[in-house]
Design a protein around this motif. Sequence first.
Motif, PDB file in Angstrom:
ATOM      1  N   UNK A  62      -1.714   2.209   7.855  1.00  0.00           N
ATOM      2  CA  UNK A  62      -0.451   2.124   7.100  1.00  0.00           C
ATOM      3  C   UNK A  62       0.738   2.188   8.051  1.00  0.00           C
ATOM      4  N   UNK A 120       3.128  12.708   5.925  1.00  0.00           N
ATOM      5  CA  UNK A 120       2.020  13.090   5.024  1.00  0.00           C
ATOM      6  C   UNK A 120       1.390  11.838   4.388  1.00  0.00           C
ATOM      7  N   UNK A 121       0.102  11.729   4.524  1.00  0.00           N
ATOM      8  CA  UNK A 121      -0.617  10.673   3.810  1.00  0.00           C
ATOM      9  C   UNK A 121      -0.564   9.323   4.495  1.00  0.00           C
ATOM     10  N   UNK A 165       4.983   7.009  -5.385  1.00  0.00           N
ATOM     11  CA  UNK A 165       4.467   8.387  -5.381  1.00  0.00           C
ATOM     12  C   UNK A 165       3.992   8.762  -3.970  1.00  0.00           C
ATOM     13  N   UNK A 166       3.339   7.826  -3.304  1.00  0.00           N
ATOM     14  CA  UNK A 166       2.874   8.102  -1.936  1.00  0.00           C
ATOM     15  C   UNK A 166       4.100   8.288  -1.026  1.00  0.00           C
ATOM     16  N   UNK A 197       0.827  -1.229   0.000  1.00  0.00           N
ATOM     17  CA  UNK A 197       0.000   0.000   0.000  1.00  0.00           C
ATOM     18  C   UNK A 197       0.848   1.260   0.000  1.00  0.00           C
TER      19      UNK A 197
END
Lengths: 204, 204, 204, 204
Positions: free
Chosen positions: C122, C116-117, C87-88, C83
């Motif tokens: 996760x 971030x993100x 790019x993430x 996951x």
Amino acid sequence: MIGYLEGKILYRQGERIMILAGGVGYEVLLPSVVSASMTKGPGDETGLYIYFHQTEKQPKPVLIGFNSLEEREFFERFISVEAIGPIKAVSALCIPIGEIAAAIENKDSGALRKLKGIGARTADKIIATLRGKMAVFAGEHGGEPAGPAPVEENFHLLVLDVLVNQLGHKAAEAKELINQAIKRNPAISSPEELFDEVYRGETG
Amino acid sequence: MIGYLEGKILYRQGERIMILAGGVGYEVLLPSVVSASMTKGPGDETGLYIYFHQTEKQPKPVLIGFNSLEEREFFERFISVEAIGPIKAVSALCIPIGEIAAAIENKDSGALRKLKGIGARTADKIIATLRGKMAVFAGEHGGEPAGPAPVEENFHLLVLDVLVNQLGHKAAEAKELINQAIKRNPAISSPEELFDEVYRGETG
Amino acid sequence: MIGYLEGKILYRQGERIMILAGGVGYEVLLPSVVSASMTKGPGDETGLYIYFHQTEKQPKPVLIGFNSLEEREFFERFISVEAIGPIKAVSALCIPIGEIAAAIENKDSGALRKLKGIGARTADKIIATLRGKMAVFAGEHGGEPAGPAPVEENFHLLVLDVLVNQLGHKAAEAKELINQAIKRNPAISSPEELFDEVYRGETG
Amino acid sequence: MIGYLEGKILYRQGERIMILAGGVGYEVLLPSVVSASMTKGPGDETGLYIYFHQTEKQPKPVLIGFNSLEEREFFERFISVEAIGPIKAVSALCIPIGEIAAAIENKDSGALRKLKGIGARTADKIIATLRGKMAVFAGEHGGEPAGPAPVEENFHLLVLDVLVNQLGHKAAEAKELINQAIKRNPAISSPEELFDEVYRGETG
């Protein structure tokens, strides 16, 4: 993408040549007529115009080399014939393009059948698709003039050429776009108008 | 990937130009407004900002050239309009971008319909998508100010621009990611927060 | 493919930088921690290690830049977490990698959620996947030593790293190959043996 | 596409090496026999022949390096064996190619099973596919001559080699084209005739 390479010849093996440019050796496939016309060998500097072949099915790029823009342009028209892809065309171009152009303009299917890998059916398709459009390449081999190609056929080919070789449409897809555009607007009489209509059709 | 090319012009043919850099000739497609503004020809040194176009359906890269980052950025926003892909945009940019920007800001659909390949429906989509976001490009063509774009519209576009042109998302996909992020967190008020929410949503 | 770029900085805009090498301007995306550490600007010479990102779904290559091989290696391990794609990861790397490594080794999910993100789920996946393998990056941020990672976990990661980043397997696919190899031959105790078994399984 | 790289070695790590050419660092994967034969290290200038591996499933190119065209040609024949892809071949080439060639010519399946990742079944496939075609590589390791390979087997391999490595056909697909061509025209006795028949069959 890549349209030309210049540098030192690293090696030549049959129709394969490698050109060293900026520390990178690029492998180029030569149609036999181009290979036959090349006198240079390993260590010599040279320059070749390149047809960059890459498709969904074959993402590994194949670089095909020509002595001039004119030879490359002949090749780009030759592969607009249905059933003639770039790789088949490489082996078919085994006699000077002027002679091939003249054979097309003279509807000389026998001469075309002598090209490697070209059978009777494909020879007929070549004549049906390209006759009237190849005189410019016939040069001193100038065939019996097929009479000026009807004007609109010329600019159709121009638009087809840009759609396929510049804008990446497949030949069959590009022809379909052009045919629909002309059905929508039969009065079209210039490449610009045809382009407009092709794109107007694409999105309205 | 490739964002700029500088070198000698090998040839120019209509909207096609080839630039020789490091022994490799790169073929570049010029929007007509860029081509019209270029006075240089074969043998001259030049530099162009490049939009690198490559997709699943069309793996053979097409390089599109611009005089400035600003022109390229206008192009990247222009192709964020649904139904306007890079190739269609190349033929549509046939008047100075300042005039196109002003037409968008002034909701002047008639002016947009004069662009090659742009029909009525597409002209309306351009205005609906980009109005309020193109004043920066209007310059002296400055249209009747559409009034400052609502703040959040501006940073939406910024995030959209990065998602599409840097991070490779498709325009429609990127818009969907942004809309969902804002639904989850309407209080978002900066590009960073919007980015965070977009990626938090992607994986949780 | 491309693993490093050196040349003149043409421009810097937020996390985007363009490096001119051999007449070609390459656009590179910088994780914010890398961008924050860079003091150079347009006109300066620089060099960046590159992670070359290109997939079936996204054939347009994205180049991601790092100051050192070590930073890039951290990134390559970070994206082996299910996951977390490249790019993430670019937006998640917004604090020094030593601090992220220490947070992983210390099972500090709170610190990871500030990236971030990165949401709670996760963060847990990162710890579950990478804990015991990131101490080498923790440096002076050295977290409370998680105790040496069990030997076989270390060489699993090495083989995983080569399968994904050198041999182009997808992370999930590579993990599956490794798990099956270990099931077939639990006595495996070195990367070479694991490699042998992975390929023996592939074809027998 | 890329067939050779020359420049400064930026780094070497196990079977990975990076070569800086024209400001771009190219990452190259070395079969262990090639890596073992290389004495150079970071800072030294070097040149490597490259096998450029890129497929639909794995669009991110992998560059595989060799000391000579001969080594690369051996590799290209080795991967024509069903079930041996380029990546598997990289780890299998862990002893000098002359010894592998001799083992093939001598039907020495035991020796082949010592290659990394090569099991009994694959060893038999290697012998069945390549025996009689690898003597040229056996050199002083010259195995007990398998007797000259029947003439037509040699030019089949030549045509297979061009179809796969130059013209981008998959190995299985290329073999099928050759078998059908020979069925249609058993009297074929030269690579040119076989090529002609392959393409005549493709389109008629």
